[in-house]
Design a protein around this motif. Sequence first.
Motif, PDB file in Angstrom:
ATOM      1  N   SER A  44       0.832  -1.204   0.000  1.00  0.00           N
ATOM      2  CA  SER A  44       0.000   0.000   0.000  1.00  0.00           C
ATOM      3  C   SER A  44       0.864   1.250   0.000  1.00  0.00           C
ATOM      4  CB  SER A  44      -0.932  -0.001   1.221  1.00  0.00           C
ATOM      5  OG  SER A  44      -1.811  -1.100   1.177  1.00  0.00           O
ATOM      6  N   TYR A  45       1.963   1.205   0.761  1.00  0.00           N
ATOM      7  CA  TYR A  45       2.897   2.333   0.733  1.00  0.00           C
ATOM      8  C   TYR A  45       3.511   2.511  -0.662  1.00  0.00           C
ATOM      9  CZ  TYR A  45       2.909   2.980   5.813  1.00  0.00           C
ATOM     10  OH  TYR A  45       2.552   3.256   7.107  1.00  0.00           O
TER      11      TYR A  45
ATOM     12  N   ILE B 153       2.097   1.723  -3.523  1.00  0.00           N
ATOM     13  CA  ILE B 153       1.067   2.326  -4.380  1.00  0.00           C
ATOM     14  C   ILE B 153       0.923   3.811  -4.071  1.00  0.00           C
ATOM     15  CG2 ILE B 153      -1.406   2.336  -4.883  1.00  0.00           C
ATOM     16  CD1 ILE B 153      -1.384  -0.713  -4.352  1.00  0.00           C
ATOM     17  N   ALA B 154       0.933   4.132  -2.759  1.00  0.00           N
ATOM     18  CA  ALA B 154       0.805   5.534  -2.360  1.00  0.00           C
ATOM     19  C   ALA B 154       1.966   6.366  -2.896  1.00  0.00           C
ATOM     20  CB  ALA B 154       0.738   5.639  -0.844  1.00  0.00           C
TER      21      ALA B 154
ATOM     22  N   ARG C 151       1.391   6.950  -6.670  1.00  0.00           N
ATOM     23  CA  ARG C 151       0.260   7.826  -6.989  1.00  0.00           C
ATOM     24  C   ARG C 151       0.311   9.161  -6.242  1.00  0.00           C
ATOM     25  NH1 ARG C 151      -4.851   3.573  -6.548  1.00  0.00           N
ATOM     26  NH2 ARG C 151      -4.130   2.070  -8.132  1.00  0.00           N
TER      27      ARG C 151
ATOM     28  N   ASP D 207      -0.459   9.507  -3.176  1.00  0.00           N
ATOM     29  CA  ASP D 207      -1.764   9.477  -2.500  1.00  0.00           C
ATOM     30  C   ASP D 207      -1.562   9.368  -0.991  1.00  0.00           C
ATOM     31  OD1 ASP D 207      -4.303   8.813  -1.438  1.00  0.00           O
ATOM     32  OD2 ASP D 207      -4.914   7.974  -3.375  1.00  0.00           O
TER      33      ASP D 207
ATOM     34  N   ILE E 114      -4.037   6.743   1.006  1.00  0.00           N
ATOM     35  CA  ILE E 114      -3.607   5.332   1.034  1.00  0.00           C
ATOM     36  C   ILE E 114      -2.477   5.152   2.032  1.00  0.00           C
ATOM     37  CG2 ILE E 114      -2.551   3.489  -0.330  1.00  0.00           C
ATOM     38  CD1 ILE E 114      -4.003   4.544  -2.764  1.00  0.00           C
TER      39      ILE E 114
ATOM     40  N   LEU F 209      -3.984   5.153   5.536  1.00  0.00           N
ATOM     41  CA  LEU F 209      -4.661   3.891   5.854  1.00  0.00           C
ATOM     42  C   LEU F 209      -3.655   2.773   6.113  1.00  0.00           C
ATOM     43  CD1 LEU F 209      -7.578   4.004   3.243  1.00  0.00           C
ATOM     44  CD2 LEU F 209      -7.763   4.283   5.731  1.00  0.00           C
ATOM     45  N   ALA F 210      -2.585   2.739   5.319  1.00  0.00           N
ATOM     46  CA  ALA F 210      -1.555   1.722   5.518  1.00  0.00           C
ATOM     47  C   ALA F 210      -0.873   1.909   6.875  1.00  0.00           C
ATOM     48  CB  ALA F 210      -0.514   1.796   4.403  1.00  0.00           C
TER      49      ALA F 210
END
Length: 513
Positions: free
Chosen positions: A199-200, A202-203, A206, A208, A211, A214-215
Motif C-alpha cells: 500500500s505504501y 502504491i501511495a 500515486r 496518494d 492510502i 490507511l496503511a
Amino acid sequence: MSPQLAEAFAVLPDYLGGHMRLSMAAIATAILVSLPLGILAARRDWLAGPALGIASTLQTIPGLALLALMVPVLGGTIGFAPAFVALTLYGVLPILRNTIVGLQAVDPVVREAARGVGMTRKQALLDVELPLALPTIVAGIRTAVVWVVGAAVLATPVGAASLGNYIFAGLQTRNWTAVLFGCVVSALLAILLDQIVRSYEIAARRRDRMIAGLATFAAVVLIGAALAPGWLDTGSRQTGETVLAEAVGLEGRRVAVASKPFTEQYILAALIERVLEAEGAIVERRDGLGTAVIFDALANSEIDVSVDYSGTLWTNTLRREDMVGRYRMIAEVNAFLLAQYGIYSPGSLGFENAYGFAMSRDGADRLGVETIADLAGQGVTIGADTVFFNRPEWTGTRDAYGLQDATPRPMDSTFMYGAVRDGQVDVITAYTTDGRIAAYDLVVLDDPRAILPPYDAMILLSPDAAADDAVAAALAPLVNAITPEMMREANRRVDLDGETPEQAAEWLWEEIR
C-alpha cells in the motif's frame, strides 16, 4: 477445539509477539543502515560495487547458518541479539539494492533542472530524487519484510522466541497441529505485512496520502496487537539481578532451562520446570537449541540448567576419542567441566540414551544381521540425525567394522524410525530410549567392540546456578531417579500417543515420586 489447538492458541501471544519484535527491529535497523549507504553509493561507483557485493554474499549464506554463526560472533550470547543481527544483515540487500537502482534511474535531465532552479544538492536529493526513487525503494523494503519475517522462524535454535517454536517443537514431538499452526500464522503475518508495505508502494507511485495514512493505521493496529502482550508482560518483570538479590531459596528466582530439539529433551526440560516451579522458581524455557549453542550459553550463564549426555560431552567438549568405562567417563567429564568452565553436574538422571544401530526385524533376518560387524560388505544405507556422520562415533564405527561401502543418509531424527520401518533405509542410528524401537519392532544390533560410547543423561548447571545451592537441592530428587524403561515410556507417550511433553513429564514425575 482440540487440546493441541487450544495449547497453540494459548502461547500465540508470546510467540507472535517475539516474532514481531524481532522482525520489526531487524527491518527498521536494515532500513536505517541501507538508506544512507544506498544514497552514498548511488553516486559513487567505487562504493556501490563493494557494498552490493558484501550484501549479496551475506544473502547467499543459509538463514539458519547465519543465525547460528552469530552466537559465537557475539561471544556465546543467545536469544534476541544473535537473531536480530542475522536478520538485519538478511534484510539489508534488497533495500540497499533498490535504493541504489532507484536513485540511479532518475533522469539526469531532472537533476540538472533541479540544479538549474537553484536547488542545492541536498534539496535536489530530498525534494526531487528521493520522491522519484521512492516507489523502487519501498519495493525493496517490501521484499526485505517478506524475507525477514520468513527467516525469523529460524530463530528458535538460537534461543529467540518466534513462530518457529511451533514448527521446531512440533516436528520433533510429531505434533502436526503445532507445525501447521506455526506455518499458517507465519504465512499470514508475512502476507499482511507485505500488503501493508505494498500500500505504501502504491501511495508513493500515486502520491496518494490517504492510502499511506490507511496503511499506517493498519500497520499500527497489527504491530500494536502483536507487541502489546509482550510489552505489558515485560513491564511487570524485574531484572534477573534484582530477582537474585531478593530471592530466598528459589522463591521468585528466574531460572532458564534449555533443551535440544528432540522429544526426550523437551520432556526433561518440562520435568525440570515442574520440579523448580514447585520450589517457587520462575522458569523460562529455551527449547530447541543446538548442542553447541546450549553449551556456550551455559558456560556464559545465559541459561541455568540443561541436560546433556556424557558421550556427547566426551567427544565434543573434551575432544576425546578413546573409550573408557561408563562411570569413569562421567567422573572425568564432571571434573573437566567444573575446572574449565565452572559448569557443575549435581548428578546423572539414571538412564543412558546411547546411539544404537537399529534395523527392522524383517530386514535383519533377511540379511542375517545380528551385530554391527555383520553389516560389512552389505552395502547398506544408514539413516542418522544430521550431526552423527560428523562425529567420531561414525568414523570409529565405520573403520572398526568395515562400513566404508555403507551409504550415509542424514535426516531429521523425527523421520528416521519410519524410514527404517518402511524400508527407505536399511539401518538407522536409533536413540536407545526411544519408544519407537519397540513400537516399530526394531532390532538394536550388538556392538561387540564397544565402539559407541556411553551416553548417560547428566544435569548441568551454569556457573551462576552452581553458586546457588538451592538450585542443586531442588533438582536432587531427579538424580538417579529415571530408569531407561521409564524414559522410553515417556518418549513413547509423546511420539506415538500424541501426549504433550508436559503431560509426559507429569507422568514421569508421578513415577519418580
